[in-house]
Design an enzyme around this catalytic site. Structure first.
Site, PDB file in Angstrom:
ATOM      1  N   ARG A  70       0.977  -1.193  -0.010  1.00  0.00           N
ATOM      2  CA  ARG A  70      -0.107   0.134   0.079  1.00  0.00           C
ATOM      3  C   ARG A  70       0.879   1.354   0.098  1.00  0.00           C
ATOM      4  O   ARG A  70       1.814   1.395   0.977  1.00  0.00           O
ATOM      5  CB  ARG A  70      -0.928   0.015   1.181  1.00  0.00           C
ATOM      6  CG  ARG A  70      -1.478   1.234   1.131  1.00  0.00           C
ATOM      7  CD  ARG A  70      -2.522   1.178   2.344  1.00  0.00           C
ATOM      8  NE  ARG A  70      -3.353   2.595   2.589  1.00  0.00           N
ATOM      9  CZ  ARG A  70      -3.315   3.677   3.439  1.00  0.00           C
ATOM     10  NH1 ARG A  70      -2.796   3.206   4.726  1.00  0.00           N
ATOM     11  NH2 ARG A  70      -3.848   4.797   3.412  1.00  0.00           N
ATOM     12  N   HIS A  73      -3.039  11.030   0.471  1.00  0.00           N
ATOM     13  CA  HIS A  73      -2.411  10.871   1.865  1.00  0.00           C
ATOM     14  C   HIS A  73      -1.951  12.017   2.166  1.00  0.00           C
ATOM     15  O   HIS A  73      -0.679  12.238   2.358  1.00  0.00           O
ATOM     16  CB  HIS A  73      -1.288   9.761   2.011  1.00  0.00           C
ATOM     17  CG  HIS A  73      -1.101   9.148   3.232  1.00  0.00           C
ATOM     18  ND1 HIS A  73      -0.998   7.942   3.662  1.00  0.00           N
ATOM     19  CD2 HIS A  73      -0.898   9.715   4.417  1.00  0.00           C
ATOM     20  CE1 HIS A  73      -0.974   7.557   4.795  1.00  0.00           C
ATOM     21  NE2 HIS A  73      -0.595   8.978   5.425  1.00  0.00           N
ATOM     22  N   GLU A 114      -7.401   8.352   6.117  1.00  0.00           N
ATOM     23  CA  GLU A 114      -7.504   9.235   7.099  1.00  0.00           C
ATOM     24  C   GLU A 114      -8.154  10.601   7.106  1.00  0.00           C
ATOM     25  O   GLU A 114      -7.584  11.541   7.595  1.00  0.00           O
ATOM     26  CB  GLU A 114      -6.326   9.170   8.352  1.00  0.00           C
ATOM     27  CG  GLU A 114      -5.916   8.052   8.718  1.00  0.00           C
ATOM     28  CD  GLU A 114      -4.793   7.861   9.593  1.00  0.00           C
ATOM     29  OE1 GLU A 114      -4.191   9.002  10.130  1.00  0.00           O
ATOM     30  OE2 GLU A 114      -4.502   6.679   9.969  1.00  0.00           O
ATOM     31  N   ASN A 124      -7.255   1.918  10.093  1.00  0.00           N
ATOM     32  CA  ASN A 124      -5.972   2.264  10.460  1.00  0.00           C
ATOM     33  C   ASN A 124      -6.088   2.147  12.185  1.00  0.00           C
ATOM     34  O   ASN A 124      -6.761   3.130  12.641  1.00  0.00           O
ATOM     35  CB  ASN A 124      -5.438   3.586   9.997  1.00  0.00           C
ATOM     36  CG  ASN A 124      -4.977   3.564   8.576  1.00  0.00           C
ATOM     37  OD1 ASN A 124      -5.397   2.592   7.757  1.00  0.00           O
ATOM     38  ND2 ASN A 124      -4.782   4.879   8.142  1.00  0.00           N
ATOM     39  N   TYR A 179      -3.925   2.157  15.815  1.00  0.00           N
ATOM     40  CA  TYR A 179      -2.676   2.190  16.474  1.00  0.00           C
ATOM     41  C   TYR A 179      -2.832   2.045  18.066  1.00  0.00           C
ATOM     42  O   TYR A 179      -2.017   1.441  18.950  1.00  0.00           O
ATOM     43  CB  TYR A 179      -1.800   3.601  16.409  1.00  0.00           C
ATOM     44  CG  TYR A 179      -1.164   3.521  15.040  1.00  0.00           C
ATOM     45  CD1 TYR A 179      -0.052   2.994  14.677  1.00  0.00           C
ATOM     46  CD2 TYR A 179      -2.073   4.135  14.062  1.00  0.00           C
ATOM     47  CE1 TYR A 179       0.411   2.936  13.210  1.00  0.00           C
ATOM     48  CE2 TYR A 179      -1.711   4.222  12.927  1.00  0.00           C
ATOM     49  CZ  TYR A 179      -0.452   3.614  12.243  1.00  0.00           C
ATOM     50  OH  TYR A 179       0.013   3.676  11.096  1.00  0.00           O
ATOM     51  N   GLU A 210      -3.392  -0.019   8.072  1.00  0.00           N
ATOM     52  CA  GLU A 210      -2.068   0.461   9.020  1.00  0.00           C
ATOM     53  C   GLU A 210      -2.230  -0.043  10.300  1.00  0.00           C
ATOM     54  O   GLU A 210      -3.245   0.074  10.952  1.00  0.00           O
ATOM     55  CB  GLU A 210      -2.136   2.137   9.047  1.00  0.00           C
ATOM     56  CG  GLU A 210      -1.765   2.697   7.872  1.00  0.00           C
ATOM     57  CD  GLU A 210      -1.484   4.163   7.885  1.00  0.00           C
ATOM     58  OE1 GLU A 210      -1.249   4.731   9.156  1.00  0.00           O
ATOM     59  OE2 GLU A 210      -1.706   4.944   6.969  1.00  0.00           O
TER      60      GLU A 210
END
Length: 448
Positions: A74, A118, A163, A292, A294, A353
């Site tokens: 990606r 992005h 995002e 995504n 985290y 991600e």
């Protein structure tokens, strides 16, 4: 823990974070070029001018991916490299770079997963209003068609935006990302136009790349607030539902529209930038939703529109927290995937991600021992497996990131890569986590 036979294992990067070559072969400036060169905007004044020099070293980087064994890569396409002023003449040299990259990937058996946006908006469009201006939606739709015409015969997966919350709110409300604004009206208008441009690009990509799957990557922040259900729900609306709901045809959440009106984020009955038909266009059906992930958050009292939790890492920042100061919470990932599956029923979910920043450097023997990253990845890959076992349709997982790179406003202080990069010499050294992920991919399973 074994994964489905057709599960996609990949790595992810983005253009401004790795490419460099910001003034070569006709590339125009982006808002991140401008922002990074603004005094005080980034740590130590770092910029993406050179970054990982991927523009010149992409063959070396694709060879690393082939050695890793990934089935997909990606990456993002730099809009100002393809159309330097955003909506004018197409730059053949810029398109040519991505044409060569796609061919190099396919020659090594790696599927290209391009992301169209992005965060590197052409500065010329920003000068005319950027994402606050509805004309940028038209420019993005045209750009999507240009790229699909060039690459659509070889690309099987497209991601429209990465995002959009970050692009809208970190860039237009918090001011910590480009273009560095601090205005609620600008942030909400930008969010709407980002979503609208996604919705308009989906049918364009399908028409010009008919065999491809099309989706969007949304970052998520599950959050709890010490038993304060109202604060938790408001934060969820601000951070998550404001994007998920319209993408899945529900329009903007009624509770958030009412809350924003009460807080004078806009005047009138609803957001003034929403026109008739917009919500139908935003809800263009997608083939997958990228997640995504985290970390999750513990909300501090009174912080229901802020990621400033008031909760500091413990005395040892490496115990339970990454070097970004993010708590390691893999169980929240499994819960989140199940929640999205339950509440929205997407056809496919893909972890586009997931990763962690740790600054482990080469030792005397040249080896980069990054056990903390291995532990983080093992926990989160395990959480994905748990979600699949619970019925969530997760079809792929992409580690952020292949390379240590330019980490936006934090410059080069944070290292997310499976590959260590010496930014002075551009030497690349695969870390221990590279070998760990290599084993996971080869066995299609997670070992204890």
């Amino acid at each position: 823990m074994r994964f489905p036979d057709n599960f996609t294992w990949g790595v992810a990067t983005s253009a401004y974070q790795i490419e460099g070559a910001v003034a070569e072969d006709g590339r125009g400036p982006s808002i991140w070029d401008t922002f990074a060169h603004t005094p005080g905007a980034t740590l130590d004044g770092d910029t993406g001018d050179v970054a990982c020099d991927h523009y010149h070293r992409y063959r070396e980087d694709v060879a690393l991916m082939a050695d890793l064994g990934v089935s997909a890569y990606r990456f993002s396409i730099a809009w100002p490299r393809v159309i330097p002023d955003g909506d004018g003449a197409v730059n053949p040299a810029g398109l040519g770079f991505y044409d060569r990259l796609v061919d190099e990937l396919l020659a090594h058996g790696i599927q290209p997963w391009p992301t169209l946006y992005h965060w590197d908006l052409p500065q010329a469009l920003q000068d005319r209003g950027g994402w606050q201006d509805r004309a940028t939606v038209d420019a993005f739709t045209r750009y999507a068609g240009v790229v699909a015409d060039a690459l659509g015969d070889r690309v099987g997966h497209w991601i429209t935006h990465n995002e959009p919350w970050v692009a809208a709110f970190a860039g237009h409300l918090d001011g910590v990302h480009a273009p560095g604004l601090q205005d609620w009206g600008a942030a909400l208008a930008a969010a709407h136009h980002l979503l609208l441009s996604h919705g308009r690009a989906v049918p364009v990509l399908r028409q010009r790349s008919p065999d491809a799957l099309v989706g969007i990557s949304l970052d998520c922040r599950p959050a709890r607030s010490g038993g304060d259900a109202a604060a938790s729900r408001h934060f969820d609306g601000f951070r998550n539902r404001w994007f998920l709901d319209p993408v899945f045809g529900r329009g903007y959440p009624d509770d958030m529209v009412a809350a924003y009106r009460a807080r004078r984020r806009f005047t009138g009955d609803g957001p003034p930038f929403v026109r008739a038909g917009d919500l139908d266009e935003i809800a263009a059906p997608v083939d997958f939703v990228g997640v995504n992930y985290y970390t999750s958050l513990h909300l501090a009292a009174g912080r229901d529109e802020s990621e400033d939790t008031g909760v500091a890492p413990g005395p040892d920042p490496h115990e339970g927290f990454t070097e970004m100061g993010w708590e390691v919470t893999p169980s929240a990932l499994s819960e989140w995937l199940q929640r999205v599956h339950r509440d929205y029923a997407p056809a496919r979910l893909v972890i586009t991600e997931n990763g962690a920043s740790y600054s482990d450097a080469p030792g005397p023997d040249g080896r980069v021992s990054d056990q903390r990253r291995i532990d983080y990845l093992r926990l989160h890959v395990g959480a994905v497996g748990e979600a699949i076992a619970a019925g969530a349709p997760v079809t792929g997982y992409f580690v952020w990131s292949l390379l240590d790179n330019f980490e936006w406003a934090r410059g080069y202080s944070q290292r997310f890569g499976l590959v260590w990069v010496d930014f002075d010499t551009q030497q690349r050294i695969p870390k221990d986590s590279f070998q760990w992920y290599q084993d996971v991919i080869a066995s299609n399973s997670l070992h204890s």
